[in-house]
Structure formats: C-alpha cells, structure tokens
Write a protein that holds these residues in place. Structure first.
Motif, short mmCIF file in Angstrom:
data_model
loop_
_atom_site.label_atom_id
_atom_site.label_comp_id
_atom_site.label_asym_id
_atom_site.label_seq_id
_atom_site.Cartn_x
_atom_site.Cartn_y
_atom_site.Cartn_z
N PHE A 25 -8.75 5.05 -5.71
CA PHE A 25 -9.10 3.58 -5.90
C PHE A 25 -10.56 3.35 -5.86
O PHE A 25 -11.00 2.99 -4.86
CB PHE A 25 -8.24 2.76 -5.24
N TYR B 164 0.88 -1.13 -0.15
CA TYR B 164 -0.08 -0.08 0.11
C TYR B 164 0.89 1.26 -0.13
O TYR B 164 0.44 2.38 0.50
CB TYR B 164 -0.80 0.10 1.03
N ASN C 77 -0.34 2.11 -12.85
CA ASN C 77 -1.17 0.66 -12.56
C ASN C 77 -2.27 1.15 -11.91
O ASN C 77 -2.35 1.28 -10.66
CB ASN C 77 -0.42 -0.23 -12.07
N SER C 78 -3.56 1.06 -12.48
CA SER C 78 -4.88 1.68 -11.56
C SER C 78 -5.21 0.61 -10.87
O SER C 78 -6.04 0.91 -9.89
CB SER C 78 -5.93 1.64 -12.77
N ASN C 79 -4.57 -0.61 -10.45
CA ASN C 79 -4.90 -1.65 -9.66
C ASN C 79 -4.29 -1.59 -8.35
O ASN C 79 -4.33 -2.48 -7.27
CB ASN C 79 -4.83 -2.85 -10.32
N THR C 80 -3.28 -0.71 -8.23
CA THR C 80 -2.41 -0.57 -7.03
C THR C 80 -2.62 0.63 -6.58
O THR C 80 -3.25 1.99 -7.21
CB THR C 80 -0.87 -0.50 -7.33
N TYR C 81 -2.43 1.18 -5.27
CA TYR C 81 -2.68 2.24 -4.56
C TYR C 81 -1.96 2.38 -3.22
O TYR C 81 -1.85 1.48 -2.59
CB TYR C 81 -4.46 2.41 -4.36
N ASN D 243 2.93 3.52 -5.39
CA ASN D 243 1.85 3.09 -6.24
C ASN D 243 1.11 4.07 -7.08
O ASN D 243 0.79 3.92 -8.02
CB ASN D 243 0.96 2.48 -5.33
N PRO D 244 0.88 5.40 -6.43
CA PRO D 244 0.12 6.52 -7.10
C PRO D 244 0.85 7.05 -8.48
O PRO D 244 0.28 7.44 -9.42
CB PRO D 244 -0.21 7.58 -6.31
N SER E 158 -5.01 5.88 -6.05
CA SER E 158 -4.18 4.84 -7.09
C SER E 158 -3.47 5.75 -8.35
O SER E 158 -2.62 5.12 -8.78
CB SER E 158 -5.31 4.20 -7.96
#
Length: 127
Positions: free
Chosen positions: A58, A15, A24-28, A19-20, A118
């Motif tokens: 996200f 987390y 990758n729109s699936n990580t946050y 990630n932002p 995200s």
C-alpha cells in the motif's frame, strides 16, 4: 484459496487478510507496529501450479518491505523458492520452472515499519 497471517493490525478485519485479494488498491492487510516481520500463508486446498507471484505494498504509506522470502509447503516442511528485496508499488516474481504447492508462504524478513500489503496474487502464465 484462503489466507491467514501471523498478525493483523489490532485484530481488526478492516486490515484483514482478505484485502490483498479483493482487487481494491485502497484496502490492505496490515500488521501491528511491533510486528514488522510477519508471515502470510495461502492455502490452495489442493496442489496448484504457478509461475508468477505478484506482491503490492500500500504505497500511500511508503515502501516498507526491504526483504522477503517465498516458500512452498512440501507436505513435511517449508522450502524456500525465492529470496527477494524490496517490493514497492508492485513486485512480480517470475519462476522459470513452474512451482507446484498446496500452500505458499510469504515471509517478510526485513521491514523498518508495520507491513501494509494491498495486493497479492498467484498466477500461471499461458504458454
């Protein structure tokens, strides 16, 4: 640029603040449940000029952010440059006059639940 946060969920890198910006729109980046008003600081390492900031929640976890501020570091203190409401799937903050800063801080000032971001980007539009 480097990002650091006032809180990361469970101190777990899954987390984390990378990630932002990983496209990758699936990580946050997420915070602990009892920390709904965190800060995310971007350190550019040197002065950068920008006129657009992009923030994405996200959204699979729902819209959580109800209010936020963007602040720039003046060298001696944080100066508010934008005060906004909900973020949702994507919020573009556009500045009429470009902003120059070495550091930029996103402050979540109101959220009923832990934050999950995200996407975060800082841009200078070509004119």
């Amino acid at each position: 640029a480097t990002l650091r946060a006032s809180n990361t969920r469970g101190y777990n890198s899954i987390y984390g603040t990378k990630n932002p910006t990983d496209n990758n729109s699936n990580t946050y980046w997420a915070t602990d449940d009892d920390f709904p008003t965190p800060d995310l600081i971007v350190d550019f390492g040197e002065d950068k000029t920008f006129d657009v900031v992009s923030i994405e929640e996200f959204i699979k976890l729902g819209q959580r952010i109800e209010a936020f501020k963007l602040e720039r570091w003046t060298g001696t203190e944080w100066q508010e440059i934008y005060n906004g409401t909900s973020v949702g799937a994507k919020r573009l903050v556009r500045f009429e006059i470009p902003v120059t800063a070495k550091r930029l801080r996103l402050r979540i000032t109101q959220s009923p639940a832990a934050v999950a971001i995200s996407g975060f980007g800082v841009y200078k539009e070509a004119k």
